[in-house]
Scaffold this motif. Structure first.
Motif, PDB file in Angstrom:
ATOM      1  N   ARG A 179      24.118 -28.349  24.003  1.00 41.23           N
ATOM      2  CA  ARG A 179      23.471 -27.627  25.188  1.00 41.23           C
ATOM      3  C   ARG A 179      22.468 -28.247  25.787  1.00 41.23           C
ATOM      4  NH1 ARG A 179      22.527 -21.883  26.255  1.00 41.23           N
ATOM      5  NH2 ARG A 179      20.954 -21.758  27.763  1.00 41.23           N
ATOM      6  N   LEU A 180      21.568 -29.143  24.862  1.00 40.68           N
ATOM      7  CA  LEU A 180      20.664 -30.086  25.283  1.00 40.68           C
ATOM      8  C   LEU A 180      21.408 -31.078  26.515  1.00 40.68           C
ATOM      9  CD1 LEU A 180      18.161 -31.499  25.362  1.00 40.68           C
ATOM     10  CD2 LEU A 180      18.739 -32.896  23.607  1.00 40.68           C
ATOM     11  N   VAL A 181      22.419 -31.573  26.016  1.00 41.97           N
ATOM     12  CA  VAL A 181      23.106 -32.522  26.992  1.00 41.97           C
ATOM     13  C   VAL A 181      23.501 -31.769  28.256  1.00 41.97           C
ATOM     14  CG1 VAL A 181      25.281 -34.262  27.145  1.00 41.97           C
ATOM     15  CG2 VAL A 181      23.796 -34.018  25.072  1.00 41.97           C
ATOM     16  N   GLU A 182      24.119 -30.673  28.046  1.00 41.66           N
ATOM     17  CA  GLU A 182      24.574 -29.758  29.229  1.00 41.66           C
ATOM     18  C   GLU A 182      23.473 -29.650  30.055  1.00 41.66           C
ATOM     19  OE1 GLU A 182      27.024 -25.787  29.918  1.00 41.66           O
ATOM     20  OE2 GLU A 182      25.538 -26.042  28.164  1.00 41.66           O
ATOM     21  N   ARG A 183      22.303 -29.339  29.589  1.00 38.91           N
ATOM     22  CA  ARG A 183      21.225 -28.641  30.311  1.00 38.91           C
ATOM     23  C   ARG A 183      20.587 -30.047  31.156  1.00 38.91           C
ATOM     24  NH1 ARG A 183      20.612 -25.046  33.212  1.00 38.91           N
ATOM     25  NH2 ARG A 183      18.495 -24.967  33.043  1.00 38.91           N
ATOM     26  N   LEU A 184      20.561 -31.101  30.287  1.00 40.78           N
ATOM     27  CA  LEU A 184      20.075 -32.530  31.067  1.00 40.78           C
ATOM     28  C   LEU A 184      21.014 -32.766  32.173  1.00 40.78           C
ATOM     29  CD1 LEU A 184      17.628 -34.585  30.680  1.00 40.78           C
ATOM     30  CD2 LEU A 184      19.404 -35.889  29.250  1.00 40.78           C
ATOM     31  N   GLY A 185      22.276 -32.727  32.005  1.00 41.42           N
ATOM     32  CA  GLY A 185      23.134 -33.039  33.187  1.00 41.42           C
ATOM     33  C   GLY A 185      22.863 -32.219  34.273  1.00 41.42           C
TER      34      GLY A 185
END
Length: 400
Positions: free
Chosen positions: A16-22
């Motif tokens: 989720r962190l990587v998705e939101r950062l993207g």
């Protein structure tokens, strides 16, 4: 100038962190390296039992991040972090790589707790956490035989249902007086108990596992309980809770919570300004949550900080548990009466299959939280009144 973020762990919260950062990093300022301990990309661990009910690994793989085609994203599978040099800002991996970082997020999750009872390491003992765990459990299952699940919480009931799907006769052993003691009160647990026993589960509450006993072939044959009961068992599944994976942080010299976990503030920051922790491994102001929804809020907060936004500090006001377990719906939201504070409890019940309890402020003027079980109204509709006066038709909302 491009900076490097290293995310240690690729579970649901790390993903989720990587998705939101993207999404938020419109200026493409961050390159992201994800170190995954498992050999499979992040998957829906909450729905893991469906893997035994016909879903494939691909069906449960989480979407939203294109690691193959996004040059900013690197996912290294089967590549755990083994050490962190905070002074040099570098992570050493199990493959022998050394990866520098400008920011580091620990999303190492949790591990199953296995009580140190005699026989806990016999062949035929399993945990319930990963695809590999369920593959091993499927291979060992003996249809028609009994299996014992140690733990009557959410995970334990999921494991018991898995044994049922595999054709076994599950027993559930719980030390507390009733099932799901962390979320439910006795009234709600009674609805759940009646339902699961109707499905064939055999429930043993207010007793503990004394030993796992081997047969002549050296594998699990029975389980002895503290009340003297001996249960025949072809296998045992330990689902007695989880413990935060904080060993890496301990080696880094980061402070831990009183009950484990990596100690962070309301913005998920550790004592090192370049290091955050999110999800099961994070002890936010000393408390670990162990649920996906709070972990997602932590991940969103850190993604916003990394992209220059200023999120509100994390709080647990929105923490709620809502699920349909073995065909019965249970929910808990806001205050549930376990913190010992002064509250007014109002219980609504109808027959043996519908139960609702709400907690009000001492003057009765504000809704603080509640517990629902069975065929009740929408938890979301009732939860929207937390912190406000309850509606005049509260009973109709709870028991429509």
């Amino acid at each position: 100038m491009t900076r490097t973020l290293v995310v240690v762990g690729h579970g649901m919260v790390g993903h989720r962190l990587v998705e939101r950062l993207g999404v938020l990093d419109g200026g493409r300022r961050w390159r992201v390296v994800v170190l995954a301990e498992e050999h499979h990309p992040a998957y829906d661990r909450v729905s893991l039992s469906s893997y035994l009910d016909g879903k494939s690994r691909s069906d449960l793989t989480l979407p939203g991040v294109d690691f193959r085609n996004d040059p900013r994203m690197d996912l290294l599978l089967g590549c755990p972090a083994v050490a962190v040099d905070r002074a040099a800002r570098a992570v050493s991996t199990g493959r022998g790589d050394r990866i520098g970082y400008d920011a580091l997020v620990l999303a190492t999750g949790s591990r199953p707790f296995v009580p140190p009872v005699p026989g806990h390491d016999l062949p035929g003992c399993f945990v319930y956490r990963t695809f590999d765990d369920l593959d091993a459990l499927r291979a060992a299952a003996r249809p028609g035989r009994a299996g014992v699940v140690v733990g009557g919480g959410l995970l334990g009931l999921e494991a018991a249902n898995a044994l049922r799907l595999l054709g076994m006769r599950p027993h559930v052993v719980e030390t507390a007086p009733h099932l799901m003691p962390a979320q439910l009160d006795p009234g709600a647990a009674g609805v759940l108990h009646r339902h699961v026993t109707g499905l064939g589960l055999r429930v043993h509450c207010a007793t503990a596992t004394t030993s796992i006993d081997a047969g002549a072939d050296g594998t699990v044959a029975s389980v002895t309980l503290s009340d003297g009961t001996v249960l025949d068992a072809a296998l045992v599944v330990f689902a007695a809770g989880v413990r935060p994976r904080d060993e890496l942080a301990e080696a880094m010299g980061l402070e831990r919570g009183g009950r484990g976990g990596i100690l962070v503030d309301g913005l998920c920051r550790t004592g090192d300004e370049r290091v955050w922790a999110v999800g099961d491994c994070a002890a936010v102001r000393g408390r670990c949550y162990g649920l996906a929804a709070p972990g997602y809020r932590m991940a969103d907060s850190v993604a916003r900080q990394l992209t220059g936004e200023h999120p509100e500090p994390f709080d647990d006001a929105g923490t709620a548990t809502t699920l349909k377990l073995l065909g019965v719906r249970v929910a808990a939201f806001g205050a549930t009466g376990t913190d010992g504070g002064a509250v007014v409890e109002v219980v609504f019940a109808e027959g043996a299959d519908r139960y609702a309890k709400v907690l009000l402020s001492p003057d009765g003027g504000h809704l603080l939280g509640g517990i629902l079980a069975g065929d009740t109204g929408s938890c979301a509709a009732v939860r929207s009144f937390v912190g406000r006066p309850p509606p005049a038709d509260l009973e109709q909302l709870l028991l429509p």
